[in-house]
Design an enzyme around this catalytic site. Structure first.
Site, PDB file in Angstrom:
ATOM      1  N   SER A 121      11.492 -43.352 -12.193  1.00 38.38           N
ATOM      2  CA  SER A 121      10.244 -42.599 -12.059  1.00 38.38           C
ATOM      3  C   SER A 121       9.876 -42.605 -10.574  1.00 38.38           C
ATOM      4  O   SER A 121       9.701 -43.666  -9.977  1.00 38.38           O
ATOM      5  CB  SER A 121       9.153 -43.249 -12.899  1.00 38.38           C
ATOM      6  OG  SER A 121       7.949 -42.538 -12.715  1.00 38.38           O
ATOM      7  N   ASP A 170       3.859 -43.752  -2.600  1.00 39.70           N
ATOM      8  CA  ASP A 170       4.453 -44.696  -1.657  1.00 39.70           C
ATOM      9  C   ASP A 170       5.652 -44.085  -0.943  1.00 39.70           C
ATOM     10  O   ASP A 170       5.861 -44.318   0.244  1.00 39.70           O
ATOM     11  CB  ASP A 170       4.878 -45.984  -2.380  1.00 39.70           C
ATOM     12  CG  ASP A 170       3.704 -46.945  -2.503  1.00 39.70           C
ATOM     13  OD1 ASP A 170       2.597 -46.572  -2.084  1.00 39.70           O
ATOM     14  OD2 ASP A 170       3.895 -48.060  -3.013  1.00 39.70           O
ATOM     15  N   GLY A 208      -7.342  -8.051   5.437  1.00 36.68           N
ATOM     16  CA  GLY A 208      -8.166  -8.222   6.628  1.00 36.68           C
ATOM     17  C   GLY A 208      -7.456  -8.807   7.828  1.00 36.68           C
ATOM     18  O   GLY A 208      -8.040  -8.968   8.892  1.00 36.68           O
ATOM     19  N   TYR A 212      10.438 -35.128 -16.786  1.00 36.74           N
ATOM     20  CA  TYR A 212       8.998 -35.010 -17.013  1.00 36.74           C
ATOM     21  C   TYR A 212       8.220 -35.266 -15.735  1.00 36.74           C
ATOM     22  O   TYR A 212       8.757 -35.826 -14.780  1.00 36.74           O
ATOM     23  CB  TYR A 212       8.534 -35.988 -18.102  1.00 36.74           C
ATOM     24  CG  TYR A 212       8.615 -37.436 -17.698  1.00 36.74           C
ATOM     25  CD1 TYR A 212       7.555 -38.047 -17.023  1.00 36.74           C
ATOM     26  CD2 TYR A 212       9.741 -38.197 -17.974  1.00 36.74           C
ATOM     27  CE1 TYR A 212       7.634 -39.365 -16.634  1.00 36.74           C
ATOM     28  CE2 TYR A 212       9.829 -39.515 -17.588  1.00 36.74           C
ATOM     29  CZ  TYR A 212       8.772 -40.104 -16.912  1.00 36.74           C
ATOM     30  OH  TYR A 212       8.847 -41.398 -16.513  1.00 36.74           O
ATOM     31  N   HIS A 217     -10.119 -45.085  -3.748  1.00 33.05           N
ATOM     32  CA  HIS A 217     -10.445 -45.546  -5.092  1.00 33.05           C
ATOM     33  C   HIS A 217     -11.317 -44.526  -5.820  1.00 33.05           C
ATOM     34  O   HIS A 217     -11.037 -44.132  -6.949  1.00 33.05           O
ATOM     35  CB  HIS A 217     -11.152 -46.904  -5.001  1.00 33.05           C
ATOM     36  CG  HIS A 217     -11.583 -47.447  -6.324  1.00 33.05           C
ATOM     37  ND1 HIS A 217     -12.840 -47.217  -6.852  1.00 33.05           N
ATOM     38  CD2 HIS A 217     -10.903 -48.167  -7.251  1.00 33.05           C
ATOM     39  CE1 HIS A 217     -12.916 -47.791  -8.029  1.00 33.05           C
ATOM     40  NE2 HIS A 217     -11.758 -48.381  -8.308  1.00 33.05           N
ATOM     41  N   ARG A 261      -0.586 -48.731 -15.300  1.00 33.30           N
ATOM     42  CA  ARG A 261      -0.671 -49.733 -14.226  1.00 33.30           C
ATOM     43  C   ARG A 261      -1.289 -51.003 -14.756  1.00 33.30           C
ATOM     44  O   ARG A 261      -2.463 -51.009 -15.111  1.00 33.30           O
ATOM     45  CB  ARG A 261      -1.522 -49.190 -13.070  1.00 33.30           C
ATOM     46  CG  ARG A 261      -0.797 -48.194 -12.195  1.00 33.30           C
ATOM     47  CD  ARG A 261      -1.773 -47.395 -11.378  1.00 33.30           C
ATOM     48  NE  ARG A 261      -2.529 -46.549 -12.282  1.00 33.30           N
ATOM     49  CZ  ARG A 261      -2.878 -45.294 -12.033  1.00 33.30           C
ATOM     50  NH1 ARG A 261      -2.567 -44.737 -10.882  1.00 33.30           N
ATOM     51  NH2 ARG A 261      -3.560 -44.590 -12.908  1.00 33.30           N
ATOM     52  N   ARG A 268      -3.223   2.834   8.659  1.00 32.70           N
ATOM     53  CA  ARG A 268      -3.469   1.520   8.052  1.00 32.70           C
ATOM     54  C   ARG A 268      -2.202   0.687   7.978  1.00 32.70           C
ATOM     55  O   ARG A 268      -1.116   1.204   7.734  1.00 32.70           O
ATOM     56  CB  ARG A 268      -3.957   1.671   6.607  1.00 32.70           C
ATOM     57  CG  ARG A 268      -5.291   2.314   6.455  1.00 32.70           C
ATOM     58  CD  ARG A 268      -5.583   2.393   4.963  1.00 32.70           C
ATOM     59  NE  ARG A 268      -6.402   3.532   4.663  1.00 32.70           N
ATOM     60  CZ  ARG A 268      -7.632   3.437   4.125  1.00 32.70           C
ATOM     61  NH1 ARG A 268      -8.136   2.278   3.831  1.00 32.70           N
ATOM     62  NH2 ARG A 268      -8.318   4.521   3.888  1.00 32.70           N
ATOM     63  N   ARG A 321      -4.019  -1.589  -6.745  1.00 32.70           N
ATOM     64  CA  ARG A 321      -3.328  -2.883  -6.618  1.00 32.70           C
ATOM     65  C   ARG A 321      -3.755  -3.740  -7.795  1.00 32.70           C
ATOM     66  O   ARG A 321      -4.770  -3.442  -8.451  1.00 32.70           O
ATOM     67  CB  ARG A 321      -3.669  -3.550  -5.296  1.00 32.70           C
ATOM     68  CG  ARG A 321      -5.150  -3.766  -5.104  1.00 32.70           C
ATOM     69  CD  ARG A 321      -5.435  -4.352  -3.720  1.00 32.70           C
ATOM     70  NE  ARG A 321      -6.872  -4.306  -3.478  1.00 32.70           N
ATOM     71  CZ  ARG A 321      -7.440  -4.483  -2.298  1.00 32.70           C
ATOM     72  NH1 ARG A 321      -6.688  -4.684  -1.220  1.00 32.70           N
ATOM     73  NH2 ARG A 321      -8.750  -4.462  -2.158  1.00 32.70           N
ATOM     74  N   MET A 330      -4.674  -7.615   9.403  1.00 34.54           N
ATOM     75  CA  MET A 330      -4.100  -6.659  10.347  1.00 34.54           C
ATOM     76  C   MET A 330      -5.039  -5.470  10.529  1.00 34.54           C
ATOM     77  O   MET A 330      -6.093  -5.399   9.928  1.00 34.54           O
ATOM     78  CB  MET A 330      -2.719  -6.230   9.864  1.00 34.54           C
ATOM     79  CG  MET A 330      -1.719  -7.392   9.929  1.00 34.54           C
ATOM     80  SD  MET A 330      -0.075  -6.906   9.390  1.00 34.54           S
ATOM     81  CE  MET A 330      -0.364  -6.439   7.705  1.00 34.54           C
ATOM     82  N   CYS A 352       5.581 -40.075 -11.110  1.00 34.24           N
ATOM     83  CA  CYS A 352       4.283 -40.598 -11.534  1.00 34.24           C
ATOM     84  C   CYS A 352       3.329 -40.730 -10.365  1.00 34.24           C
ATOM     85  O   CYS A 352       2.294 -41.353 -10.474  1.00 34.24           O
ATOM     86  CB  CYS A 352       4.454 -41.916 -12.276  1.00 34.24           C
ATOM     87  SG  CYS A 352       5.198 -43.203 -11.281  1.00 34.24           S
ATOM     88  N   LYS A 385       0.828  -1.202   0.000  1.00 30.32           N
ATOM     89  CA  LYS A 385       0.000   0.000   0.000  1.00 30.32           C
ATOM     90  C   LYS A 385       0.867   1.258   0.000  1.00 30.32           C
ATOM     91  O   LYS A 385       0.679   2.161  -0.826  1.00 30.32           O
ATOM     92  CB  LYS A 385      -0.929  -0.013   1.225  1.00 30.32           C
ATOM     93  CG  LYS A 385      -1.993   1.090   1.197  1.00 30.32           C
ATOM     94  CD  LYS A 385      -2.701   1.217   2.544  1.00 30.32           C
ATOM     95  CE  LYS A 385      -3.525   0.000   2.910  1.00 30.32           C
ATOM     96  NZ  LYS A 385      -4.829  -0.046   2.229  1.00 30.32           N
TER      97      LYS A 385
END
Lengths: 877, 877
Positions: A764, A769, A106, A851, A457, A562, A97, A341, A108, A831, A27
């Site tokens: 990968s 896990d 909001g 990747y 699942h 899979r 302010r 802003r 402070m 993956c 600000k």
């Protein structure tokens, strides 16, 4: 010269600029910047964030010289304004302010109208020609000051206000008059005296310093700390404090106030958009007591001011090179800008504005790429509840798969398919889903389950399908096969509900949805994204259908196929069970021979769709007992099908049961005890590859060994795979290029990654896990304590959603470094579920992965996240 | 000058010495050394291990110059001996033997009597005056050469030998005469021709080179590779080849051969001990065809030679400073020494010899400490089957707890206690044991179970009790409550069996045991050990009884006191269940209040025994469902006790069930969701400490938080503990020093150890769980594949037995380094099963741990391992 702590801004003398955001807060820096630009800004000064830092370091004491500096700047301001703080006749009023370098809306404290007291209120009354307003302002000031600065409970003031209204028999504040306010003010002061033991400060200087104390103090209030934690805001010095002369939009019909966006925040259209009210203060616009007017009307009402506003708009947009959200006040026909802003916007608008600004030459393509958030992009890809709908949420669950869905409740997959085939829209409601429900899930608009977490699942499959899902909804109780209760309300089959999968909400209404178009803008934007992106994006897909969807979304290969999902399909589950229940290798091989042609066909389908792209196929991973039924009745049926004694069958299934299946006999451990399974799968892959190659398909199979923890496991299986492949190549007198690599999902694998990389051609990271083992959290069980962990702040995030860079990430870095020590060009990907989560993707980019792989519907997000990660890193370097 | 590869040894010219062991192998270096000492060694030469290395590096080719060097040394040997290799009349015969720097007994190849052929056999016959012997030697040579050098199946030769015996109607080789051997020789040559396509080599030079090839080749035969893997032998260049002139102990009654130990290998007594045979060759002494005489008898038979032997004994012991195992041959009244090496000995002998040698001034105390193996020490602490017993093993299981036990079979814990109370010795035979069996296990001599691994309840408890246990004996089938089958044989209650817990054997006989005395020698030796040792040794103990045993064995504190074991005892399980089944915090607190005084008394007992030593108490660790019954009938009973509806109870237990309890709601996760449990436990510990302090006991409680994975978990609980402690200190107006630390058993904890150490005052590595998570192996389930992993060489060891330094150990190093970065004097220990395993203890010492903690009966072993680790490290540095 002592250190400088206070920065003045006024037309003739401004010490700040937008580059000083760290020091002056967003600000403060923008107020200075706009003043420098020559825009009409009420003058004032900013106490820097360094003071906040020193304030805490010195045990709530200000650095030497600050008091004096503030007094000097205040005097300067008084001279400039020709008014004095606390002057009985024409008081200078100021706002105080907060404002940190990163916006914390909001969180402070703010105090307005500071400078009023029992005497100056009369001065204000005269000056404004409005006694009621002056007294209302004074009442508001004491209330705000009492709450914010003196920490008096807000309700105590509200009660007085309400009592007065009851006493007078009116409903609204506006019906109160000066006399009412005088009575109220007396009571307010009494409250303050009672609560703090001191009289309300009549001295404006004392008011000012108390307000400054309060604003600095609010930097470390509980909600601000929590907010920074949640939003991972770190490394800031503190908040700045802005003290600015007040201007009044409520000095009659020649005054007013408004907020505006430099472009349409909803559609992105390049037109000035905003609302204003004449004879009003800022809060009135927001509060909705009076209906504000559209900013265009100002053109007629006050064309000069309107033109001035348009020129401010142009100026700010060109200067800030982004859509701005501005606040303005008109005091006596004079325009003031109080704030600017970067404006919040919808995802659609973000894309459109970014594209337009590139065309306008305002920003570069790479800037455009940074202007659209991945969350926003996600919205563009799924149906959403129309934002205009105000709806009733009757229960909440986990936001398991984003988007929204409306439909009739059905309780079984069969019913879902049946009704969907008749063109009905249905929501599948189940305690939990299992692989047999796939057809029904596919037919349904959305899925609601009572149990299961973000990786249950239902959640995983729904995300894979790009379908809305609310999972683990504790307030859902299935009562019978055609009734349930949701949030205590009864429903039967055919009742309508609406799901919001992005928020985990269930509504009992039939709501209107917005179906987004993946329009030309989207495509154009993604082109920019891909121009920047260097990291690959692949998909997790197990079927030709999923692969095709993924390719449409831009997948550059399959990162995880899979094979176990295929084991469940159709009749082959019988052969799989026969294999598991065989007493010896011969029996297993016989059963595997039945599976071989089916599995080969699966791969043929996928290879054909993925023509020209690599396809990573993981060998069988889950423990074998997952393929067997567990209930006596099912076992009895199976014993008939298999022609096997029931008791013998039961004994066998019992013997396969595990205490901790996650850490049990699965992954490559299966293939080491039963190499014939790996042999069959290799045969299926290589035969499929040779077969499609004959048809001219370009095929790049990558065989992935799961759950490797030691180099020997990998070597053992690679030898089997290579031997089989060579045998088939010889037999067919043809060959294909294939690679053998491994999942890295066991913590130990990261430490021996150099040894594994001696033979492995790619890694990968299976971060699902890896997260389970690194934390010692079972995904299936952590639902009991993980939400509480996040709630109590023990963990900032669910590590199954956002990759834990501190623990899991460190292991990954070790694995990557060790792997590449040996094989410099080792291809490395991810993956796990994290492959589709933006902050995790950024991590993957930063550690040098080749990747990421994610479910088909996450691919555009992954592409954007990958591009943004690259740009961010380059900007730092 | 070209590189030197061949080292000659003879009275006048010897090129080697014992320090060249790496280059010449143990045998070659010692032959050279003894020659240097002036001892009578048949001359010869050694081809160095470097040649072996180059041989493999150059694709089975020898380095340049080797052939020439060997020829030269052979010529020198021939000159020295006055005989020529292959001479028709008086042939020089040589032995060709392998010998690496580290002894690998029986793993590599040896050829004796090399140099014989169809002509020289006649020369040998004349020279030895024993045609039969010459032909037998030739037969043996071809057989050995065929097997070792030409890789002809050994059985083929044996078959010929057997056929000849059948044909002649005799039983033993000694009944065959020269004519028989001639027939046999013809057939042997035929076999070689058929199998290799070439005639048996008549040229002794060709024989020699082929034998050298074979010995070098044997370095990488399968069993040698496996042996090195298993014994972790690394970094050797290869084997050396020793070519030495043969001497004959069978040239009549003035010749002989023998083996001797410089001290008694069984008792350690300082007296010459050995056996010999006149007119015999080495293998005859071992083969047991003739009964050898004790070496003392040689004193009468040939006092000169005997004196000479005694002087050799003295010479070698003084020189090698250890008990020696020597081989000698007397040829025509002349003594030759063929080998010396450090002699194998019993554990008793090892201790006695070490102590005696210190007294004799032969070795230092620290050398004495290195002379006793930890395995040996373990034997000293448990009863063992008398080595003289030859016994019948009817079944094998896991060697779950060492020692031996004899007794009558009982099938229930109650029966075990009942019979034991009458003075009967019993063996508790169960499918598996559970906490209710503790009394019976304590009463029994040993425990045999059908299921469960090395870390099953039976195994862990038995080791804790120092009691013999064979677990997971697959050939044990419990038939009824008083009968079973073991290895197919039926047993009823009262039948005797014997267990060998060190080997996992079950015998159906009542065998004689040796009960070792922990004698004065043992105590004296342990004093030396403790003088060297710097790392602390604590115990894992949950009761005052165990603590007392541990203290007797030298425990310097408790490293792990598991509070959950206390939760099972007596009536308190009812209160524990009440706590678990409570619907809210009030209910839980009410139940916990019942447990508090009992738990406090447990701690009082332990603190009193451990007066002056630290006691580490772990807060409740297992998932709560472990405290609930699982069978319907038990639940029905509990529902009565609890006055709770059966269905409600069942639903509650079902809801607590977990998919992967290992990774579920346990450890500090419990205490974060139910802080009242931690509060009760803190109260019990602090109250107990304050109470014993009043009695003058020195008390150092260390409160340990289990399963920490994030610093926030630790901070959350430490605050609770500190608050409670302070409250109690104020109330009692007294205080005790206590510490709060954590188990490090979650992989992630190692990466954030620096953050945890900000507040944690000690770390204790829980390597059981850390191994489970680092490998992704569930201890309870890995039994299905781990044995196969070890068998197939995928893992060298079971990582739950020997700490995996490559993976788990790396994590530990990260944890230790990060922890000590922040807190330089952070106290670090280990309390997993590995804390009692010597190679793991060595690792713990090397990474700088302050102590290891193990079960009471492992403490002497841990003390020795810790001392040896320190000495080893200092010797390297």
């Amino acid at each position: 010269m002592s250190k400088k702590y206070v920065y003045f801004f006024s037309k003739d003398f401004t010490e700040g600029k937008k580059e000083l955001k760290e020091l002056l807060g967003g600000k403060g820096a923008n107020l200075a910047e706009m003043t420098n630009l020559g825009l009409p800004i009420p003058p004032g000064f900013t106490i820097s964030t360094e003071v906040c830092d020193l304030f805490y370091k010195n045990n709530w004491n200000y650095p030497e010289g600050l008091k004096k500096e503030v007094e000097e700047k205040l005097k300067k301001l008084e001279e400039l304004m020709g008014k004095k703080l606390g002057d009985d006749n024409d008081p200078l009023l100021v706002s105080v302010r907060s404002g940190a370098a990163i916006s914390m809306p909001g969180m402070m404290d703010t105090v307005l109208n500071l400078g009023l007291n029992d005497r100056s209120v009369e001065g204000l009354a005269k000056r404004s020609n409005n006694r009621r307003y002056a007294y209302d302002s004074y009442r508001r000031f004491i209330q705000m000051f009492g709450d914010v600065v003196l920490s008096v409970e807000r309700d105590k003031f509200e009660d007085v206000l309400n009592d007065q209204k009851i006493k007078k028999g009116v409903k609204d504040d506006v019906d109160l008059d000066v006399e009412d306010f005088k009575q109220i003010l007396a009571k307010f002061k009494e409250i303050i005296k009672n609560e703090t033991g001191e009289n309300f400060a009549q001295d404006p200087k004392a008011q000012l310093w108390k307000a400054i104390d309060a604003v600095f103090g609010s930097w470390n209030n509980e909600r601000a700390i929590k907010y920074r934690e949640i939003n991972n805001i770190k490394g800031l010095l503190g908040t700045a404090v802005n003290i600015q002369s007040m201007v009044y939009g409520n000095l009659g019909e020649s005054s007013g106030t408004g907020v505006a966006f430099t472009r349409d925040a909803a559609t992105g259209e390049n037109k000035f958009y905003g609302e204003y009210l004449m004879n009003a203060q800022g809060e009135d616009v927001v509060a909705g007591i009076r209906t504000p007017k559209y900013v265009e009307e100002l053109k007629k009402q006050n064309p000069v001011i309107y033109e001035e506003l348009l020129s401010v708009r142009d100026h700010l947009e060109k200067h800030y090179r982004d859509m701005q959200d501005i606040e303005f006040t008109i005091e006596d026909e004079k325009l003031y800008i109080l704030q600017t802003r970067n404006g919040k916007r919808t995802a659609f608008a973000a894309v459109k504005i970014a594209l337009d600004m590139v065309e306008e030459g305002l920003i570069s393509k790479r800037e455009a790429v940074m202007r659209v958030s991945t969350d926003g992009l996600d919205q563009l890809l799924h149906p959403n509840i129309d934002p205009k709908e105000k709806y009733n949420v009757i229960a909440k669950g986990l936001p398991a798969s984003p988007g929204a869905a409306v439909g009739k409740i059905v309780f079984s997959a069969d019913k879902a398919e049946e009704m969907a085939s008749k063109g009905e829209k249905v929501i599948l409601v189940r305690k939990e889903t299992s692989p047999e429900d796939i057809g029904g899930m596919d037919a349904a608009q959305g899925i609601l389950t009572a149990t299961g977490g973000m990786t249950s699942h239902a959640a995983v499959v729904a995300r894979g399908m790009g379908k809305c899902c609310v999972a683990g909804c504790g307030d859902l109780v299935i009562k019978s096969n055609n009734s349930c209760e949701i949030g205590g309300k009864s429903f039967i089959e055919g009742d309508y509900i609406t799901l919001n999968g992005s928020k985990g909400e269930v509504s009992d209404e039939k709501l209107r949805l917005i179906i987004p178009e993946v329009s030309g803008d989207f495509q154009r934007f993604m082109k920019f994204v891909d121009e920047e992106r260097t990291m690959g994006v692949r998909t997790n897909a197990d079927t030709p259908q999923d692969s095709a969807v993924a390719k449409k979304f831009g997948a550059e290969g399959i990162g995880l196929c899979r094979t176990e999902h295929m084991f469940f399909e159709g009749d082959r589950i019988d052969a799989v069970r026969e294999m598991i229940l065989s007493e010896n290798k011969d029996g297993r091989e016989k059963a595997l021979n039945k599976i071989l042609p089916m599995q080969m066909n699966d791969f043929i389908g996928i290879f054909e769709v993925m023509d020209g792209y690599p396809v990573t196929i993981r060998l069988l991973d889950p423990p074998l007992h997952e393929f067997l039924p567990h209930k006596d009745e099912e076992l009895r049926e199976l014993s008939k099908t298999m022609g096997m004694d029931f008791n013998q069958l039961k004994e066998k299934t019992e013997s396969l049961r595990e205490f901790n299946p996650m850490l049990g006999h699965r992954g490559c451990r299966l293939a080491i005890t039963f190499p014939e399974i790996a042999v069959m799968q290799t045969d299926a892959i290589i035969k499929a590859a040779l077969s499609v190659k004959k048809k001219g398909v370009k095929v790049f199979p990558e065989i992935m060994i799961p759950l490797t923890g030691t180099e020997k496991e990998f070597e053992f299986l690679k030898e089997i795979i290579d031997n089989r492949a060579e045998k088939l190549f010889k037999k067919e007198n043809d060959r294909v290029n294939y690679k053998v690599g491994t999942m890295i999902e066991i913590p130990r694998a990261c430490f021996v990654a150099d040894k594994i990389a001696q033979k492995a051609e790619f890694f990968s990271f299976g971060t699902n896990d890896l997260t389970q083992m690194t934390f010692g959290f079972s995904r299936d069980d952590a639902g009991v304590f993980l939400p509480e962990y996040v709630k109590k702040g023990v963990l900032a995030n669910d590590p199954f959603q956002k990759l834990d860079t501190e623990g899991v990430g460190k292991l990954m870095e070790i694995g990557i470094n060790k792997g590449r020590e040996i094989r410099h060009d080792l291809k490395i990907g991810i993956c796990g579920e994290h492959g589709g989560e933006p902050s995790s993707i950024e991590f993957c980019y930063n550690v040098g992965m080749n990747y990421v792989s994610c479910s088909p519907y996450r691919i555009p997000i992954a592409r954007l996240a990958a591009a943004q990660a690259k740009i961010k890193k380059e900007e730092i370097e």
